[in-house]
Design a protein around this motif. Structure first.
Motif, mmCIF file in Angstrom:
data_model
loop_
_atom_site.group_PDB
_atom_site.id
_atom_site.type_symbol
_atom_site.label_atom_id
_atom_site.label_comp_id
_atom_site.label_asym_id
_atom_site.label_seq_id
_atom_site.Cartn_x
_atom_site.Cartn_y
_atom_site.Cartn_z
ATOM 1 N N PHE A 127 5.906 7.270 -3.390
ATOM 2 C CA PHE A 127 6.480 6.506 -4.498
ATOM 3 C C PHE A 127 5.494 5.434 -4.938
ATOM 4 N N ASP A 128 5.302 5.337 -6.246
ATOM 5 C CA ASP A 128 4.414 4.339 -6.826
ATOM 6 C C ASP A 128 5.249 3.375 -7.664
ATOM 7 N N PHE A 129 5.541 2.228 -7.095
ATOM 8 C CA PHE A 129 6.403 1.261 -7.773
ATOM 9 C C PHE A 129 5.816 0.806 -9.101
ATOM 10 N N ASP A 185 0.825 -1.207 0.000
ATOM 11 C CA ASP A 185 0.000 0.000 0.000
ATOM 12 C C ASP A 185 0.861 1.260 0.000
ATOM 13 N N LEU A 186 1.936 1.265 0.784
ATOM 14 C CA LEU A 186 2.786 2.450 0.890
ATOM 15 C C LEU A 186 3.558 2.713 -0.392
ATOM 16 N N PHE A 187 3.981 1.633 -1.054
ATOM 17 C CA PHE A 187 4.872 1.810 -2.209
ATOM 18 C C PHE A 187 4.241 1.422 -3.548
ATOM 19 N N GLY A 188 2.961 1.134 -3.575
ATOM 20 C CA GLY A 188 2.287 0.879 -4.840
ATOM 21 C C GLY A 188 2.668 -0.436 -5.493
ATOM 22 N N CYS A 189 2.527 -1.519 -4.739
ATOM 23 C CA CYS A 189 2.866 -2.844 -5.269
ATOM 24 C C CYS A 189 1.857 -3.854 -4.734
ATOM 25 N N ALA A 190 1.436 -4.801 -5.584
ATOM 26 C CA ALA A 190 0.509 -5.841 -5.148
ATOM 27 C C ALA A 190 1.159 -6.677 -4.048
ATOM 28 N N LEU A 192 10.228 -5.558 -3.912
ATOM 29 C CA LEU A 192 9.033 -5.399 -4.735
ATOM 30 C C LEU A 192 9.362 -5.835 -6.161
ATOM 31 N N PHE A 193 8.454 -6.580 -6.767
ATOM 32 C CA PHE A 193 8.679 -7.101 -8.117
ATOM 33 C C PHE A 193 7.533 -6.715 -9.036
ATOM 34 N N LYS A 194 7.861 -6.387 -10.286
ATOM 35 C CA LYS A 194 6.823 -6.269 -11.296
ATOM 36 C C LYS A 194 6.381 -7.675 -11.689
ATOM 37 N N GLU A 195 5.150 -7.796 -12.146
ATOM 38 C CA GLU A 195 4.561 -9.097 -12.477
ATOM 39 C C GLU A 195 5.427 -9.895 -13.450
ATOM 40 N N HIS A 196 5.978 -9.225 -14.461
ATOM 41 C CA HIS A 196 6.724 -9.938 -15.501
ATOM 42 C C HIS A 196 8.026 -10.540 -15.006
ATOM 43 N N MET A 197 8.481 -10.134 -13.802
ATOM 44 C CA MET A 197 9.741 -10.670 -13.292
ATOM 45 C C MET A 197 9.639 -12.150 -12.952
ATOM 46 N N GLY A 220 14.439 -3.098 -3.928
ATOM 47 C CA GLY A 220 14.696 -3.689 -2.618
ATOM 48 C C GLY A 220 15.160 -2.625 -1.647
ATOM 49 N N ALA A 221 14.938 -2.857 -0.355
ATOM 50 C CA ALA A 221 15.374 -1.879 0.651
ATOM 51 C C ALA A 221 15.468 -2.521 2.021
ATOM 52 N N SER A 222 16.453 -2.080 2.787
ATOM 53 C CA SER A 222 16.451 -2.319 4.233
ATOM 54 C C SER A 222 15.625 -1.210 4.853
ATOM 55 N N ALA A 223 14.940 -1.520 5.966
ATOM 56 C CA ALA A 223 13.981 -0.566 6.528
ATOM 57 C C ALA A 223 14.476 0.117 7.799
ATOM 58 N N TYR A 224 15.754 -0.051 8.143
ATOM 59 C CA TYR A 224 16.247 0.503 9.401
ATOM 60 C C TYR A 224 16.687 1.953 9.283
ATOM 61 N N LYS A 225 16.665 2.511 8.083
ATOM 62 C CA LYS A 225 17.085 3.910 7.923
ATOM 63 C C LYS A 225 15.867 4.831 7.904
ATOM 64 N N TRP A 226 15.409 5.230 6.739
ATOM 65 C CA TRP A 226 14.399 6.278 6.611
ATOM 66 C C TRP A 226 12.999 5.834 7.001
ATOM 67 N N LEU A 227 12.777 4.530 7.120
ATOM 68 C CA LEU A 227 11.487 4.032 7.591
ATOM 69 C C LEU A 227 11.447 3.901 9.118
ATOM 70 N N ASN A 228 12.607 4.018 9.763
ATOM 71 C CA ASN A 228 12.685 3.935 11.231
ATOM 72 C C ASN A 228 12.030 2.671 11.773
ATOM 73 N N ALA A 229 12.321 1.545 11.115
ATOM 74 C CA ALA A 229 11.669 0.283 11.479
ATOM 75 C C ALA A 229 12.555 -0.635 12.299
ATOM 76 N N GLY A 230 13.743 -0.195 12.665
ATOM 77 C CA GLY A 230 14.656 -1.070 13.387
ATOM 78 C C GLY A 230 15.360 -2.028 12.447
ATOM 79 N N TYR A 231 16.209 -2.854 13.015
ATOM 80 C CA TYR A 231 17.033 -3.765 12.206
ATOM 81 C C TYR A 231 16.359 -5.123 12.032
#
Length: 357
Positions: free
Chosen positions: A185-187, A64-69, A213-218, A196-207
């Protein structure tokens, strides 16, 4: 935003300009973690029986946050883990375009596997350098960080869309660790094939938590046949050997991925548009004032787009002076890296400028 500063007690003691190294623990996240461990303490395996429903909610929150199924969201302990799994699925005969001096976890995962590699230089002409390298080298993949970790140079998303239109067979794999959580951002609408992303920086989600996130064709483009590691079935992984399941081997941690969902819930409460506006304001002010003092490299000054990460001229002596005055930052490259998040303020910038005199 001032009310949300109370979420981060560390800000009462320090001028924190180091999100590019590590995000902060919020009061909301601490509360979730304490409740989680108490539930685990008294519930044991009964508590763990609810794990699959939690992971479904986490994938949905990320999507929902990044626009991906949600069925195309893989939960990984960090970016490097997921990215290495991804690169194991790529034919070694393919040619990959990298950026010189990009984040080591990006470049090393490619270089160490024996792919044919070509490079584009990171400077004020970054997009032109990339376009020329693609035209000259005709790579199969372009692998890069959306925001550079040393100096904050940010790739123009409009350029990536144009690049994709002109080279539809070129696959774009991006590291969003220094980007995700800084703006809307809309992926699905982006030029990226994988993010891909680690979430411990700007998302403040801890380590211990991240995502891909993948597009369908991948699902047809990559086939990690050697990664048949997980048989877990469920709503988003309906059969043994599902695509996402290949990137989620072993048990997932309810504490870490529950932390990711809690952090995203806080972002939604604040509003990603409000976060984006606040970071943009601070970035504009910081770039203007640091540039006025002659502390920024030309690329950070000349480019129209830039992130809220800056590398300022300074040595060990200046770094220790900042630390002794409770300004938290990092030494990176040949200078000192400072980074501004939505919980920072103009006062934080002014405090930094006073110490730089």
């Amino acid at each position: 935003m001032k009310n949300f500063k109370k979420q981060f007690p560390l800000l009462e003691q320090y001028t924190y300009l180091d999100t590019a190294a590590s995000g902060l623990l919020s009061e909301t996240l601490l509360e979730f973690r304490q409740d989680h461990d108490l539930d685990f303490l008294i519930g044991g395996s009964i508590f763990r029986e609810k794990r699959d429903s939690l992971f479904l909610k986490v994938r949905k929150s990320v999507g929902d946050l990044f626009g991906c199924a949600p069925n195309l969201v893989a939960l990984t302990p960090n970016f490097s883990y997921g990215f290495n799994l991804l690169m194991e699925a790529i034919d070694r005969s393919k040619k990959v375009l990298l950026l010189q001096n990009d984040y080591p976890s990006v470049n090393w995962a490619v270089e160490s596997r024996g792919f044919k590699v070509c490079y584009a230089e990171i400077d004020e002409n970054l997009e032109n350098n990339i376009a020329e390298a693609v035209s000259r080298e005709n790579p199969d993949f372009f692998v890069f960080s959306l925001v550079q970790y040393i100096n904050g140079i940010k790739i123009d998303p409009g350029f990536l869309l144009k690049l994709k239109q002109q080279n539809p067979d070129l696959l774009l794999f991006a590291d969003g660790t220094q980007y995700c959580g800084t703006e809307k951002f809309d992926f699905e609408a982006s030029a990226l094939d994988v993010l891909g992303a680690s979430a411990y920086k700007w998302l403040n989600a801890g380590y211990g938590n991240g995502f891909f996130l993948f597009k369908e064709h991948m699902q047809e483009k990559i086939a990690p046949a050697g990664l048949e590691l997980k048989e877990l079935q469920g709503k988003n992984k309906p059969h043994k050997g599902s695509f996402i399941g290949k990137f989620e081997p072993g048990h997932l941690d309810t504490l870490n991925f529950g932390s990711l969902k809690t952090a995203i819930d806080l972002i939604k409460q604040i509003g990603i548009e409000q976060i984006e506006d606040r970071i943009r304001e601070l970035t504009f002010l910081a770039r203007a004032k640091l540039s006025e003092k002659g502390l920024l490299e030309p690329a950070a000054v000349k480019r129209e787009l830039h992130s809220s990460i800056f590398n300022i001229k300074g040595d060990e002596k200046l770094f220790q002076k900042l630390r002794s005055n409770k300004i938290i930052c990092s030494q990176r490259g040949e200078g000192i890296r400072v980074s501004f998040h939505y919980f920072n303020s103009e006062e934080d910038l002014e405090n930094l400028l006073r110490q730089l005199k």
